[in-house]
Design an enzyme around this catalytic site. Structure first.
Site, mmCIF file in Angstrom:
data_model
loop_
_atom_site.group_PDB
_atom_site.id
_atom_site.type_symbol
_atom_site.label_atom_id
_atom_site.label_comp_id
_atom_site.label_asym_id
_atom_site.label_seq_id
_atom_site.Cartn_x
_atom_site.Cartn_y
_atom_site.Cartn_z
ATOM 1 N N ASN A 1 -45.002 31.984 -10.648
ATOM 2 C CA ASN A 1 -45.049 31.520 -11.834
ATOM 3 C C ASN A 1 -43.476 31.125 -12.252
ATOM 4 O O ASN A 1 -42.986 30.474 -13.322
ATOM 5 C CB ASN A 1 -45.659 32.461 -12.778
ATOM 6 C CG ASN A 1 -47.132 32.314 -13.023
ATOM 7 O OD1 ASN A 1 -47.640 31.212 -13.418
ATOM 8 N ND2 ASN A 1 -47.848 33.061 -12.064
ATOM 9 N N ARG B 1 -41.576 57.111 -16.591
ATOM 10 C CA ARG B 1 -41.720 55.951 -17.016
ATOM 11 C C ARG B 1 -40.595 55.553 -17.875
ATOM 12 O O ARG B 1 -40.053 54.567 -17.818
ATOM 13 C CB ARG B 1 -42.843 55.519 -17.706
ATOM 14 C CG ARG B 1 -43.030 54.008 -17.843
ATOM 15 C CD ARG B 1 -44.375 53.528 -18.123
ATOM 16 N NE ARG B 1 -45.171 53.995 -19.151
ATOM 17 C CZ ARG B 1 -46.365 53.517 -19.757
ATOM 18 N NH1 ARG B 1 -47.116 52.699 -19.025
ATOM 19 N NH2 ARG B 1 -46.819 54.216 -20.838
ATOM 20 N N HIS C 1 -51.563 35.929 -17.708
ATOM 21 C CA HIS C 1 -52.873 36.774 -17.219
ATOM 22 C C HIS C 1 -53.554 35.767 -16.613
ATOM 23 O O HIS C 1 -54.099 34.793 -17.172
ATOM 24 C CB HIS C 1 -53.411 37.665 -18.190
ATOM 25 C CG HIS C 1 -54.532 38.375 -17.695
ATOM 26 N ND1 HIS C 1 -54.195 39.442 -16.750
ATOM 27 C CD2 HIS C 1 -55.942 38.436 -17.558
ATOM 28 C CE1 HIS C 1 -55.472 40.108 -16.473
ATOM 29 N NE2 HIS C 1 -56.368 39.314 -16.980
ATOM 30 N N ALA D 1 -53.680 25.978 -14.275
ATOM 31 C CA ALA D 1 -53.539 26.765 -15.690
ATOM 32 C C ALA D 1 -52.290 27.555 -15.838
ATOM 33 O O ALA D 1 -51.207 26.977 -16.672
ATOM 34 C CB ALA D 1 -54.926 27.779 -15.930
HETATM 35 C C1 GAR Z 1 -50.379 35.459 -11.147
HETATM 36 O O1 GAR Z 1 -51.462 35.123 -10.820
HETATM 37 C C2 GAR Z 1 -50.160 36.258 -12.563
HETATM 38 O O2 GAR Z 1 -51.118 35.507 -13.575
HETATM 39 C C3 GAR Z 1 -50.717 37.601 -12.206
HETATM 40 O O3 GAR Z 1 -50.213 37.999 -11.004
HETATM 41 C C4 GAR Z 1 -50.033 36.722 -10.158
HETATM 42 C C5 GAR Z 1 -48.702 36.597 -9.884
HETATM 43 O O4 GAR Z 1 -48.139 35.659 -9.127
HETATM 44 N N1 GAR Z 1 -50.610 38.555 -13.008
HETATM 45 C C6 GAR Z 1 -51.392 39.582 -13.523
HETATM 46 O O5 GAR Z 1 -52.434 39.729 -13.043
HETATM 47 C C7 GAR Z 1 -50.591 40.292 -14.563
HETATM 48 N N2 GAR Z 1 -51.922 41.330 -15.264
HETATM 49 P P1 GAR Z 1 -46.841 35.025 -8.717
HETATM 50 O O6 GAR Z 1 -45.982 36.269 -8.373
HETATM 51 O O7 GAR Z 1 -46.845 33.993 -7.650
HETATM 52 O O8 GAR Z 1 -46.221 34.408 -10.076
#
Ligand code: GAR
Length: 203
Positions: A16, A68, A112, A182
């Protein structure tokens, strides 16, 4: 015009983040600039993607036993010293506290990999989301970009896109289709939308 300075928070592969970098290259992020990539995982491949594009990177780890609040204070310091205007959570696998998000009202967006309110909230991240969608047997899933508030995956929705589930899908195959059809489309568009609003305020 002063562009919105964007920090992208990552934990893993960073496809992303790559979509954001590619959009910026194509001129599709005219009101924003990818200024910083912050990872809570020193081994995240996303850091290499950022480095080879010339985007500054920072690693903020949560040490064993560290609160945290202390972990988030490290992130806040990095963001403040880089004059960041907005945050994009792009596969950032830590939940930010209510205190943290209250400092960035409508300035944090998250991608998400499902159609919220399905398959979201605490415990639903990465491949698990697609495993849950397949286990339930939905025929349509997708991705959602939303503002981040104190409720995990509960902030106002900015954009959603549906993706078909096909016979024989595995979680990995479905994850890839949701990303391609998407996530990589929605996230850069949403980042530009929010950047435009911030840039207008900075003008
Ligand atoms: C993506 O599918 C994102 O939507 C998801 O983790 C993946 C990261 O991929 N995020 C979540 O699940 C957040 N709750 P990436 O590191 O290749 O972008």
């Amino acid at each position: 015009m002063r562009k919105a300075r964007i920090a992208v928070l990552v934990s893993g592969g960073g496809t992303n983040l790559q979509a954001l970098i590619d959009a910026q290259r194509r001129g599709e992020l005219p009101h924003g600039e990818l200024a910083l990539v912050v990872s809570n995982n020193a081994g995240a491949y996303a850091l290499e993607r950022a480095a080879r594009t010339g985007i500054e990177t920072a690693v903020c780890l949560r040490a064993k036993g560290e609160s945290r609040a202390d972990f988030e204070a490290k992130i806040q310091r990095v963001l403040a010293t880089r004059d960041i205007d907005m945050l994009v959570l792009a596969g950032f696998m830590a939940i930010l506290s209510a205190d943290f998000v209250a400092r960035w009202p409508e300035r944090i967006i998250n991608i998400h990999p499902s159609l919220i309110p399905s398959f979201c909230g605490e415990g639903f991240y990465g491949l698990r989301v697609h495993e849950a969608a397949l286990a339930y047997g939905v025929k349509v899933t997708g991705a959602t970009v939303h503002y981040v508030n104190e409720i995990p995956d509960g902030g106002r929705i900015i954009a959603q896109k549906a993706v078909e589930v096909r016979e024989g899908d595995t979680p990995e195959i479905l994850q890839r289709r949701v990303m391609e059809e998407a996530e990589w489309v929605l996230l850069p568009r949403a980042a530009e939308l929010v950047s435009e609003r911030i840039a207008a305020g900075k003008a």
